[in-house]
Write a protein that holds these residues in place. Structure first.
Motif, PDB file in Angstrom:
ATOM      1  N   GLU A 288      -7.061   5.005  -1.189  1.00  0.00           N
ATOM      2  CA  GLU A 288      -8.321   5.707  -1.482  1.00  0.00           C
ATOM      3  C   GLU A 288      -8.125   7.068  -2.130  1.00  0.00           C
ATOM      4  O   GLU A 288      -8.709   7.325  -3.187  1.00  0.00           O
ATOM      5  CB  GLU A 288      -9.159   5.826  -0.199  1.00  0.00           C
ATOM      6  N   PRO A 289      -7.291   7.954  -1.579  1.00  0.00           N
ATOM      7  CA  PRO A 289      -7.209   9.298  -2.166  1.00  0.00           C
ATOM      8  C   PRO A 289      -6.689   9.295  -3.604  1.00  0.00           C
ATOM      9  O   PRO A 289      -6.959  10.228  -4.358  1.00  0.00           O
ATOM     10  CB  PRO A 289      -6.211  10.042  -1.260  1.00  0.00           C
ATOM     11  N   TYR A 290      -5.958   8.282  -3.989  1.00  0.00           N
ATOM     12  CA  TYR A 290      -5.344   8.263  -5.333  1.00  0.00           C
ATOM     13  C   TYR A 290      -6.118   7.361  -6.294  1.00  0.00           C
ATOM     14  O   TYR A 290      -5.715   7.167  -7.429  1.00  0.00           O
ATOM     15  CB  TYR A 290      -3.875   7.805  -5.228  1.00  0.00           C
ATOM     16  N   ARG A 291      -7.236   6.834  -5.777  1.00  0.00           N
ATOM     17  CA  ARG A 291      -8.115   5.960  -6.589  1.00  0.00           C
ATOM     18  C   ARG A 291      -7.333   4.850  -7.288  1.00  0.00           C
ATOM     19  O   ARG A 291      -7.526   4.578  -8.482  1.00  0.00           O
ATOM     20  CB  ARG A 291      -8.874   6.779  -7.616  1.00  0.00           C
ATOM     21  N   ILE A 292      -6.440   4.228  -6.551  1.00  0.00           N
ATOM     22  CA  ILE A 292      -5.661   3.113  -7.117  1.00  0.00           C
ATOM     23  C   ILE A 292      -6.561   1.871  -7.080  1.00  0.00           C
ATOM     24  O   ILE A 292      -7.085   1.528  -6.013  1.00  0.00           O
ATOM     25  CB  ILE A 292      -4.371   2.877  -6.296  1.00  0.00           C
ATOM     26  N   PRO A 293      -6.774   1.203  -8.202  1.00  0.00           N
ATOM     27  CA  PRO A 293      -7.656   0.027  -8.182  1.00  0.00           C
ATOM     28  C   PRO A 293      -7.094  -1.086  -7.298  1.00  0.00           C
ATOM     29  O   PRO A 293      -5.901  -1.374  -7.337  1.00  0.00           O
ATOM     30  CB  PRO A 293      -7.684  -0.427  -9.652  1.00  0.00           C
ATOM     31  N   LEU A 294      -7.982  -1.671  -6.477  1.00  0.00           N
ATOM     32  CA  LEU A 294      -7.606  -2.839  -5.672  1.00  0.00           C
ATOM     33  C   LEU A 294      -8.386  -4.027  -6.227  1.00  0.00           C
ATOM     34  O   LEU A 294      -9.621  -4.010  -6.232  1.00  0.00           O
ATOM     35  CB  LEU A 294      -7.978  -2.601  -4.199  1.00  0.00           C
TER      36      LEU A 294
ATOM     37  N   ALA B 192     -10.076 -11.610   0.173  1.00  0.00           N
ATOM     38  CA  ALA B 192     -11.244 -10.800  -0.159  1.00  0.00           C
ATOM     39  C   ALA B 192     -11.120  -9.372   0.377  1.00  0.00           C
ATOM     40  O   ALA B 192     -11.995  -8.531   0.168  1.00  0.00           O
ATOM     41  CB  ALA B 192     -12.490 -11.456   0.411  1.00  0.00           C
ATOM     42  N   HIS B 193     -10.014  -9.088   1.081  1.00  0.00           N
ATOM     43  CA  HIS B 193      -9.855  -7.781   1.740  1.00  0.00           C
ATOM     44  C   HIS B 193      -8.386  -7.407   1.666  1.00  0.00           C
ATOM     45  O   HIS B 193      -7.535  -8.302   1.662  1.00  0.00           O
ATOM     46  CB  HIS B 193     -10.288  -7.930   3.207  1.00  0.00           C
ATOM     47  N   TYR B 194      -8.081  -6.110   1.639  1.00  0.00           N
ATOM     48  CA  TYR B 194      -6.657  -5.727   1.636  1.00  0.00           C
ATOM     49  C   TYR B 194      -5.998  -6.213   2.926  1.00  0.00           C
ATOM     50  O   TYR B 194      -6.660  -6.381   3.952  1.00  0.00           O
ATOM     51  CB  TYR B 194      -6.493  -4.216   1.457  1.00  0.00           C
ATOM     52  N   GLY B 195      -4.666  -6.385   2.879  1.00  0.00           N
ATOM     53  CA  GLY B 195      -3.985  -7.005   4.010  1.00  0.00           C
ATOM     54  C   GLY B 195      -3.400  -6.028   5.018  1.00  0.00           C
ATOM     55  O   GLY B 195      -3.160  -6.393   6.162  1.00  0.00           O
ATOM     56  N   GLY B 196      -3.161  -4.776   4.623  1.00  0.00           N
ATOM     57  CA  GLY B 196      -2.446  -3.838   5.502  1.00  0.00           C
ATOM     58  C   GLY B 196      -3.356  -3.183   6.528  1.00  0.00           C
ATOM     59  O   GLY B 196      -4.532  -3.535   6.664  1.00  0.00           O
ATOM     60  N   LEU B 197      -2.781  -2.211   7.252  1.00  0.00           N
ATOM     61  CA  LEU B 197      -3.545  -1.476   8.253  1.00  0.00           C
ATOM     62  C   LEU B 197      -4.583  -0.600   7.557  1.00  0.00           C
ATOM     63  O   LEU B 197      -4.322  -0.053   6.475  1.00  0.00           O
ATOM     64  CB  LEU B 197      -2.609  -0.560   9.060  1.00  0.00           C
ATOM     65  N   ALA B 198      -5.763  -0.433   8.213  1.00  0.00           N
ATOM     66  CA  ALA B 198      -6.825   0.398   7.624  1.00  0.00           C
ATOM     67  C   ALA B 198      -6.303   1.815   7.369  1.00  0.00           C
ATOM     68  O   ALA B 198      -6.621   2.442   6.367  1.00  0.00           O
ATOM     69  CB  ALA B 198      -8.029   0.424   8.555  1.00  0.00           C
ATOM     70  N   ARG B 199      -5.462   2.317   8.291  1.00  0.00           N
ATOM     71  CA  ARG B 199      -4.986   3.702   8.122  1.00  0.00           C
ATOM     72  C   ARG B 199      -4.135   3.819   6.858  1.00  0.00           C
ATOM     73  O   ARG B 199      -4.174   4.832   6.169  1.00  0.00           O
ATOM     74  CB  ARG B 199      -4.232   4.183   9.360  1.00  0.00           C
ATOM     75  N   ASN B 200      -3.383   2.772   6.529  1.00  0.00           N
ATOM     76  CA  ASN B 200      -2.569   2.829   5.305  1.00  0.00           C
ATOM     77  C   ASN B 200      -3.444   2.741   4.061  1.00  0.00           C
ATOM     78  O   ASN B 200      -3.145   3.364   3.044  1.00  0.00           O
ATOM     79  CB  ASN B 200      -1.515   1.720   5.313  1.00  0.00           C
TER      80      ASN B 200
ATOM     81  N   LEU C 271       0.836  -1.208   0.000  1.00  0.00           N
ATOM     82  CA  LEU C 271       0.000   0.000   0.000  1.00  0.00           C
ATOM     83  C   LEU C 271       0.871   1.259   0.000  1.00  0.00           C
ATOM     84  O   LEU C 271       0.632   2.205  -0.756  1.00  0.00           O
ATOM     85  CB  LEU C 271      -0.921   0.008   1.228  1.00  0.00           C
ATOM     86  N   ILE C 272       1.904   1.230   0.829  1.00  0.00           N
ATOM     87  CA  ILE C 272       2.777   2.413   0.941  1.00  0.00           C
ATOM     88  C   ILE C 272       3.524   2.652  -0.374  1.00  0.00           C
ATOM     89  O   ILE C 272       3.664   3.785  -0.842  1.00  0.00           O
ATOM     90  CB  ILE C 272       3.743   2.240   2.132  1.00  0.00           C
ATOM     91  N   MET C 273       3.972   1.574  -0.986  1.00  0.00           N
ATOM     92  CA  MET C 273       4.698   1.731  -2.256  1.00  0.00           C
ATOM     93  C   MET C 273       3.770   2.199  -3.372  1.00  0.00           C
ATOM     94  O   MET C 273       4.181   2.956  -4.249  1.00  0.00           O
ATOM     95  CB  MET C 273       5.404   0.428  -2.647  1.00  0.00           C
ATOM     96  N   ALA C 274       2.500   1.746  -3.346  1.00  0.00           N
ATOM     97  CA  ALA C 274       1.553   2.189  -4.382  1.00  0.00           C
ATOM     98  C   ALA C 274       1.464   3.711  -4.356  1.00  0.00           C
ATOM     99  O   ALA C 274       1.555   4.384  -5.391  1.00  0.00           O
ATOM    100  CB  ALA C 274       0.192   1.551  -4.141  1.00  0.00           C
TER     101      ALA C 274
ATOM    102  N   ALA D 159      -2.766  -1.507 -10.760  1.00  0.00           N
ATOM    103  CA  ALA D 159      -3.645  -2.029  -9.701  1.00  0.00           C
ATOM    104  C   ALA D 159      -2.797  -2.631  -8.596  1.00  0.00           C
ATOM    105  O   ALA D 159      -1.622  -2.951  -8.795  1.00  0.00           O
ATOM    106  CB  ALA D 159      -4.573  -3.118 -10.252  1.00  0.00           C
ATOM    107  N   VAL D 160      -3.424  -2.763  -7.429  1.00  0.00           N
ATOM    108  CA  VAL D 160      -2.863  -3.602  -6.362  1.00  0.00           C
ATOM    109  C   VAL D 160      -3.710  -4.871  -6.372  1.00  0.00           C
ATOM    110  O   VAL D 160      -4.941  -4.808  -6.331  1.00  0.00           O
ATOM    111  CB  VAL D 160      -2.947  -2.898  -4.991  1.00  0.00           C
ATOM    112  N   VAL D 161      -3.037  -6.010  -6.468  1.00  0.00           N
ATOM    113  CA  VAL D 161      -3.722  -7.289  -6.639  1.00  0.00           C
ATOM    114  C   VAL D 161      -3.618  -8.087  -5.338  1.00  0.00           C
ATOM    115  O   VAL D 161      -2.530  -8.191  -4.765  1.00  0.00           O
ATOM    116  CB  VAL D 161      -3.042  -8.074  -7.790  1.00  0.00           C
ATOM    117  N   GLU D 162      -4.739  -8.619  -4.878  1.00  0.00           N
ATOM    118  CA  GLU D 162      -4.760  -9.312  -3.579  1.00  0.00           C
ATOM    119  C   GLU D 162      -5.560 -10.606  -3.708  1.00  0.00           C
ATOM    120  O   GLU D 162      -6.671 -10.581  -4.216  1.00  0.00           O
ATOM    121  CB  GLU D 162      -5.392  -8.361  -2.536  1.00  0.00           C
ATOM    122  N   LYS D 163      -5.007 -11.705  -3.214  1.00  0.00           N
ATOM    123  CA  LYS D 163      -5.725 -12.987  -3.355  1.00  0.00           C
ATOM    124  C   LYS D 163      -6.869 -13.133  -2.350  1.00  0.00           C
ATOM    125  O   LYS D 163      -7.827 -13.856  -2.594  1.00  0.00           O
ATOM    126  CB  LYS D 163      -4.761 -14.169  -3.256  1.00  0.00           C
TER     127      LYS D 163
END
Ligand SMILES: Cc1cc2nc3c(=O)[nH]c(=O)nc-3n(C[C@H](O)[C@H](O)[C@H](O)COP(=O)(O)OP(=O)(O)OC[C@H]3O[C@@H](n4cnc5c(N)ncnc54)[C@H](O)[C@@H]3O)c2cc1C
Length: 293
Positions: free
Chosen positions: A200-206, A186-194, A165-168, A180-184
């Motif tokens: 979210e602010p950069y609208r990067i597709p997950l 059903a939910h992103y793996g990092g901290l919600a704050r990250n 997330l930080i590198m994205a 995109a950030v691709v995740e196997k």
């Protein structure tokens, strides 16, 4: 050569353990690191978000490392940089390598604070060759933040842990196209704050429930095959860079065969992976005291 307390790794955990051992009365401490500067992973983490618990404010990685390094300077803890520990023996000797050669060091107690390593693409059953342009997130971060190198332009990130997330975000801010950030899962793996700050602010597709099954390209990566895990559908997409953020593994290779002797202590990410540096430091402070007792 002999020392009472040897600490391997001058990252946040190693420095914090050295400081607390010093404060607890240990006066013969040698802190070694294979890198030429203290701080471990911190100097390459230029974003803010470190130190709310320990310093009451959000610092960057380098300034967090600097705070600990300054505190070390007013002790007599010996810091040996550019020094790698190659082996540890059960008779409490360590084999050290620096630019002058090899040295055998005897110690009474050892704190291992060697951090963790990243899983690479080799950890996944991905078909195809391994052309240039595939980096772990930590490698890409080091390239950009410490060496001024450019990882690529059309970038896919595999794995949505904090590093991914930080590198994205960093790549988007550097003018790169993060496809995109691709995740196997059903939910992103990092901290919600990250996720809130970096994606979210950069609208990067997950793309969740998705993985990479094949790498294409000769010389340099030219694309990958993505598979939707629920439907089994596959799609080929073009990219010139694949960044993997597949998780971190505690680095304990040096002590793997030693069992659990009473002179050996583990601190920081080599003990368990800490999402927050403050928690690695709090643990290391406790270990530093314990090792001194
Ligand atoms: C990209 C990234 C972003 C992060 N973002 C945040 C954040 O926003 N906020 C936050 O609070 N935390 C964050 N963290 C977590 C935090 O940075 C880490 O948990 C913490 O810094 C780990 O410290 P450590 O000392 O255990 O390991 P490290 O920093 O990895 O230090 C280990 C040291 O050991 C040395 N070493 C290893 N083996 C040997 C050997 N054989 N001989 C000599 N030296 C050796 C290495 O060279 C290294 O310097 C982030 C981590 C990463 C990777």
């Amino acid at each position: 050569m002999k020392t009472e307390l040897l600490i391997i790794g001058a990252g946040a955990a190693g420095m914090a353990a050295a400081l607390s051992a010093w404060e607890a009365g240990c006066r013969d401490i040698l802190l070694v690191d294979r890198r030429d500067r203290p701080g471990g992973i911190l100097p390459q983490c230029l974003h803010k978000g470190f130190g709310l618990a320990c310093f009451g404010t959000e610092l960057t990685g380098p300034s967090y490392a600097e705070q600990l390094a300054q505190r070390l300077k007013i002790t007599n803890v010996r810091l040996a940089l550019g020094t790698e520990v190659l082996a540890i023996d059960a008779d409490k000797t360590a084999l050290l390598s620096d630019r002058y050669g090899l040295t055998e060091l005897h110690f009474d107690r050892l704190i291992l604070a060697s951090g963790c390593r990243e899983k690479s693409i080799g950890a996944l059953p991905v078909a195809g060759t391994r052309p240039a342009g595939i980096f772990t997130a930590g490698q890409a971060q080091e390239m950009m933040n410490l060496r001024g190198q450019d990882p690529g332009n059309e970038i896919l990130i595999l794995g949505s842990g904090d590093l991914g997330l930080i590198m994205a975000r960093q790549l988007v801010l550097a003018g790169k196209h993060v496809i995109a950030v691709v995740e196997k899962e059903a939910h992103y793996g990092g901290l919600a704050r990250n996720f809130r700050r970096c994606i979210e602010p950069y609208r990067i597709p997950l793309l969740v429930r998705t993985t990479v099954t094949e790498i294409h390209g000769h010389g340099r990566i030219s694309g990958v095959t993505l598979r939707r895990l629920d439907s089994g559908e596959e799609e080929q997409i073009s990219c010139d860079t694949l960044i993997t953020a597949l998780g971190l593994i505690p680095e304990r290779e040096l002590v793997r065969k030693l069992g659990d002797p009473d002179w050996l202590f583990l601190a920081g990410n080599c003990r368990r992976v800490h999402d927050l540096v403050d928690s690695a430091v709090a643990e290391a402070e406790r270990i530093g005291k314990e090792a001194t007792r």
